[in-house]
Design an enzyme around this catalytic site. Structure first.
Site, PDB file in Angstrom:
ATOM      1  N   CYS A  76       0.891  -1.231   0.047  1.00 36.45           N
ATOM      2  CA  CYS A  76      -0.114  -0.057  -0.225  1.00 36.45           C
ATOM      3  C   CYS A  76       0.931   1.291   0.120  1.00 36.45           C
ATOM      4  CB  CYS A  76      -0.826   0.032   1.307  1.00 36.45           C
ATOM      5  SG  CYS A  76      -1.822   1.396   1.422  1.00 36.45           S
ATOM      6  N   CYS A  82      -0.849   5.667   7.073  1.00 33.53           N
ATOM      7  CA  CYS A  82      -1.939   5.066   7.670  1.00 33.53           C
ATOM      8  C   CYS A  82      -1.931   4.513   9.082  1.00 33.53           C
ATOM      9  CB  CYS A  82      -2.618   4.146   6.892  1.00 33.53           C
ATOM     10  SG  CYS A  82      -4.031   3.100   7.486  1.00 33.53           S
ATOM     11  N   CYS A 168      -7.691  -0.083   0.231  1.00 32.64           N
ATOM     12  CA  CYS A 168      -6.971  -0.835   1.311  1.00 32.64           C
ATOM     13  C   CYS A 168      -6.881  -2.336   0.853  1.00 32.64           C
ATOM     14  CB  CYS A 168      -7.821  -0.930   2.675  1.00 32.64           C
ATOM     15  SG  CYS A 168      -7.260  -1.526   3.971  1.00 32.64           S
ATOM     16  N   GLN A 295     -16.895 -11.638  13.243  1.00 35.02           N
ATOM     17  CA  GLN A 295     -15.536 -11.712  12.956  1.00 35.02           C
ATOM     18  C   GLN A 295     -15.147 -11.054  11.509  1.00 35.02           C
ATOM     19  OE1 GLN A 295     -13.507 -12.744  15.104  1.00 35.02           O
ATOM     20  NE2 GLN A 295     -14.377 -13.659  16.587  1.00 35.02           N
ATOM     21  N   TYR A 324     -17.701 -15.201  27.286  1.00 36.64           N
ATOM     22  CA  TYR A 324     -17.316 -14.395  26.229  1.00 36.64           C
ATOM     23  C   TYR A 324     -17.633 -14.826  25.099  1.00 36.64           C
ATOM     24  CZ  TYR A 324     -14.220 -13.658  30.448  1.00 36.64           C
ATOM     25  OH  TYR A 324     -13.669 -13.453  31.710  1.00 36.64           O
ATOM     26  N   GLU A 345     -22.161 -13.807  27.572  1.00 38.00           N
ATOM     27  CA  GLU A 345     -21.884 -12.546  27.263  1.00 38.00           C
ATOM     28  C   GLU A 345     -22.604 -11.353  27.841  1.00 38.00           C
ATOM     29  OE1 GLU A 345     -19.850 -11.496  24.633  1.00 38.00           O
ATOM     30  OE2 GLU A 345     -20.738  -9.358  24.871  1.00 38.00           O
ATOM     31  N   ASP A 410     -12.987 -16.940  25.674  1.00 44.08           N
ATOM     32  CA  ASP A 410     -12.623 -16.201  24.390  1.00 44.08           C
ATOM     33  C   ASP A 410     -12.749 -14.767  24.928  1.00 44.08           C
ATOM     34  OD1 ASP A 410     -11.551 -15.182  22.078  1.00 44.08           O
ATOM     35  OD2 ASP A 410     -13.415 -15.749  20.998  1.00 44.08           O
ATOM     36  N   CYS A 437      -6.592 -13.044  22.493  1.00 42.67           N
ATOM     37  CA  CYS A 437      -6.304 -12.145  21.408  1.00 42.67           C
ATOM     38  C   CYS A 437      -5.203 -11.257  22.227  1.00 42.67           C
ATOM     39  CB  CYS A 437      -7.313 -11.238  21.233  1.00 42.67           C
ATOM     40  SG  CYS A 437      -8.086 -10.527  22.398  1.00 42.67           S
TER      41      CYS A 437
HETATM   42  N1  SAH Z   1     -16.163 -15.653  20.475  1.00 44.23           N
HETATM   43  C1  SAH Z   1     -16.829 -14.404  20.318  1.00 44.23           C
HETATM   44  C2  SAH Z   1     -16.132 -13.148  20.406  1.00 44.23           C
HETATM   45  C3  SAH Z   1     -15.512 -12.713  21.760  1.00 44.23           C
HETATM   46  S1  SAH Z   1     -14.640 -11.511  21.785  1.00 44.23           S
HETATM   47  C4  SAH Z   1     -17.378 -14.176  18.889  1.00 44.23           C
HETATM   48  O1  SAH Z   1     -16.763 -14.813  18.233  1.00 44.23           O
HETATM   49  O2  SAH Z   1     -18.539 -13.586  18.590  1.00 44.23           O
HETATM   50  C5  SAH Z   1     -15.038 -11.082  23.595  1.00 44.23           C
HETATM   51  C6  SAH Z   1     -16.372 -10.988  23.897  1.00 44.23           C
HETATM   52  O3  SAH Z   1     -16.329 -10.598  25.240  1.00 44.23           O
HETATM   53  C7  SAH Z   1     -17.144  -9.586  23.409  1.00 44.23           C
HETATM   54  O4  SAH Z   1     -18.179  -9.948  22.599  1.00 44.23           O
HETATM   55  C8  SAH Z   1     -17.408  -8.675  24.380  1.00 44.23           C
HETATM   56  O5  SAH Z   1     -18.615  -8.081  24.504  1.00 44.23           O
HETATM   57  C9  SAH Z   1     -17.416  -9.699  25.539  1.00 44.23           C
HETATM   58  N2  SAH Z   1     -17.161  -9.272  27.101  1.00 44.23           N
HETATM   59  C10 SAH Z   1     -16.084  -8.259  27.463  1.00 44.23           C
HETATM   60  N3  SAH Z   1     -16.185  -8.205  28.797  1.00 44.23           N
HETATM   61  C11 SAH Z   1     -17.046  -9.436  29.464  1.00 44.23           C
HETATM   62  C12 SAH Z   1     -17.196  -9.912  30.571  1.00 44.23           C
HETATM   63  N4  SAH Z   1     -16.736  -9.426  31.814  1.00 44.23           N
HETATM   64  N5  SAH Z   1     -18.105 -10.964  30.527  1.00 44.23           N
HETATM   65  C13 SAH Z   1     -18.699 -11.542  29.740  1.00 44.23           C
HETATM   66  N6  SAH Z   1     -18.404 -11.343  28.221  1.00 44.23           N
HETATM   67  C14 SAH Z   1     -17.600 -10.084  28.138  1.00 44.23           C
END
Ligand code: SAH
Length: 495
Positions: A76, A82, A168, A295, A324, A345, A410, A437
């Site tokens: 790019c 950027c 991009c 995603q 999560y 969540e 996650d 992550c």
């Molecule tokens: N596996 C999920 C993405 C996870 S990203 C998917 O593919 O859709 C992390 C997620 O955790 C987000 O959606 C965020 O809103 C949530 N999150 C953040 N803090 C949290 C908490 N304390 N308890 C539960 N969820 C939470």
């Protein structure tokens, strides 16, 4: 250690050895660390000191004296300005190697694990064969240049001035055609771009989404107003753009009259077609509105979650928590192979999406709770779910979830809350699959889980965001002691 302290504007020569958390090059002169943006590991450079501290300094790349063998020319033209891609000047092979090294380093340094243990358990990083055009979502800011032309592009690193660029290389190949259609429509009807300093003008952002598996495309204009003029012409121009075999399924606008940096408005209206597109990841179908989370790299998401599924080692009858869970991507993946899955969540709308997606796929063995994992899990474990929303009556009383076979987590970058980890330990699942992550918080949390009776079995880094500094990791842990024994003892206590 640092004997010499550098002065501002001083020139130094150094060899770059590593990358820092923001992708900057790191090198040393007499034990003194220098952080240099845009320098690549392996480069010998001349750099100018910008800011000097006792043991380290920030410096600017002045001249590459000897280019690194891993240096490549950025694809790019605006990569440096950027800042969205921090690693475009580094070969992809080297990028993957450094990402794997970063995960390893954090597990050893922060987690306090043995080098030999980490090396024996780490599987090779999963990269992309074609690490371009992987993002299915783009949000282009719209503005006006000095000559008064409407432009779309990206914000120059950490500023709010727009550098025009419709192409991009991380986004879909048809973004340019779609953006051109919108810009032409604005020019034809003298529709003003939004000006954030004056808080005037109409078009703020253009959101583009594409289902890579389905070829369905969405265009959503974010506007500083309640109504969109000249809709018919906008639709015609978008439908006429050359999109290969993709199909425009949705054209919408989202009113956002707030004076903030938040991109999307709170609602949207349909101008053409429907209010969503669909996409599939593996066997699971997802419905995506302009406002829903999804995603951004579905190809690598499939690989990441397939790895998580492999580590979960489901035979068909297991009970699984997915903490999560977002819109339930992993939960629905798991539900196809498990007896029953329960997702947790914090964002209620994400759980609405998760339920819709479960229904769309005819998945009936997934339940969802709304709330923080660190509140829901302890509440469930202690049988005090009155404050928690979601979950059917049946699920709320289901004792299998007290001691599940597998817990998948996650979490966002900050990792898991200790209260959540402690309840996980009490629930004593046979296996824990940790999708992370941020390998620094992963390392911290793995230490707690391992001190609590678990052992790392496998680790696998996955590259979800080529050319950026982010790297994901999946880790399998299993219970060291006799998990069944602890469960039975605990169940006995409850009776
Ligand atoms: N596996 C999920 C993405 C996870 S990203 C998917 O593919 O859709 C992390 C997620 O955790 C987000 O959606 C965020 O809103 C949530 N999150 C953040 N803090 C949290 C908490 N304390 N308890 C539960 N969820 C939470």
């Amino acid at each position: 250690m640092a004997e010499k302290r550098y002065e501002k504007n001083e020139l130094v020569t150094l060899k770059v050895e590593d990358i820092g958390t923001d992708g900057e090059g790191i090198g040393h002169v007499d034990g003194y660390a220098l952080f240099v943006k845009d320098a690549v590991p392996g480069d010998v450079i001349e750099a100018k000191i910008l800011k000097a501290k006792k043991n380290y300094a920030y410096a600017r790349l002045e001249k590459v004296l000897e280019p690194s063998p891993f240096r490549v020319s950025a694809k790019c033209k605006d990569a440096r300005a950027c800042g969205g891609c921090q690693l475009q000047a580094l070969s992809y092979e080297k990028e993957l190697e450094l990402k794997a090294k970063k995960v390893r380093g954090n597990l050893i340094r922060i987690g306090g694990f043995d080098e030999s243990e980490i090396d024996a358990k780490t599987e090779p990083i999963i990269g992309m064969e074609e690490p371009w055009h992987y993002r299915n979502k783009a949000q282009y800011p719209i503005g006006t240049d000095r000559e008064g032309n409407v432009i779309a592009g990206f914000y120059a690193g950490r500023t709010h001035s727009i550098i025009p660029n419709l192409n991009c290389h991380l986004g879909s190949e048809v973004n340019e055609a779609l953006l051109s259609a919108v810009l032409d429509w604005m020019k034809a009807h003298h529709i003003p771009a939004y000006d954030e300093t004056e808080h005037k003008g109409l078009v703020r952002h253009v959101l583009l989404r594409e289902g890579f598996a389905t070829g369905e495309v969405m265009v959503c204009l974010v506007i500083n107003g309640k109504a969109l003029p000249e809709q018919e012409d906008l639709v015609q121009r978008i439908l006429k753009s050359d999109l290969g075999n993709r199909v425009v399924k949705s054209i919408c606008f989202s009113p956002n009259t707030s004076d903030t940096n938040v991109i999307m408005g709170k609602s949207f209206e349909i101008v053409y077609g429907q209010g969503y597109i669909e996409d599939t990841i593996g066997q699971v179908r997802f419905r995506i509105s302009p406002l829903s989370f999804y995603q951004v790299n579905p190809k690598q998401t499939f690989r990441l979650y397939s790895q998580a599924l492999e580590y979960a080692d489901l035979q068909g009858s297991e009970t699984v928590w997915d903490l999560y869970c977002g819109i339930g991507t992993i939960s629905l993946f798991l539900a196809q192979r498990a007896g029953k899955v329960c997702g947790v969540e914090i964002i209620p709308q994400a759980i609405d999406n998760a339920r819709e997606n479960a229904a769309l796929n005819g998945i009936t063995n997934a339940e969802f709770f709304v709330g923080a994992a660190e509140s829901v899990l302890p509440a469930f474990y202690s049988g005090e779910l009155t404050e928690v929303s979601g979950g059917s009556e049946e699920a709320r009383k289901d004792e299998d979830f007290l001691h599940p076979d597998v817990i998948v987590v996650d979490p966002p970058r900050k990792g898991c809350d200790e209260a959540c980890l402690n309840t996980m330990l009490q629930m004593a699942p046979d296996r824990i699959v940790y999708v992370s992550c941020d390998s620094a918080t992963l390392a911290r949390d793995l230490r707690i889980l391992c001190d609590g009776g678990y052992e790392i079995r496998k680790i696998r880094p996955v590259d979800m965001f080529p050319h950026t500094v982010h790297v994901e990791t999946v880790c399998l842990l299993s219970k060291l002691n006799d998990a069944k024994h602890i469960r039975e003892r605990d169940m006995e206590k409850r009776r």
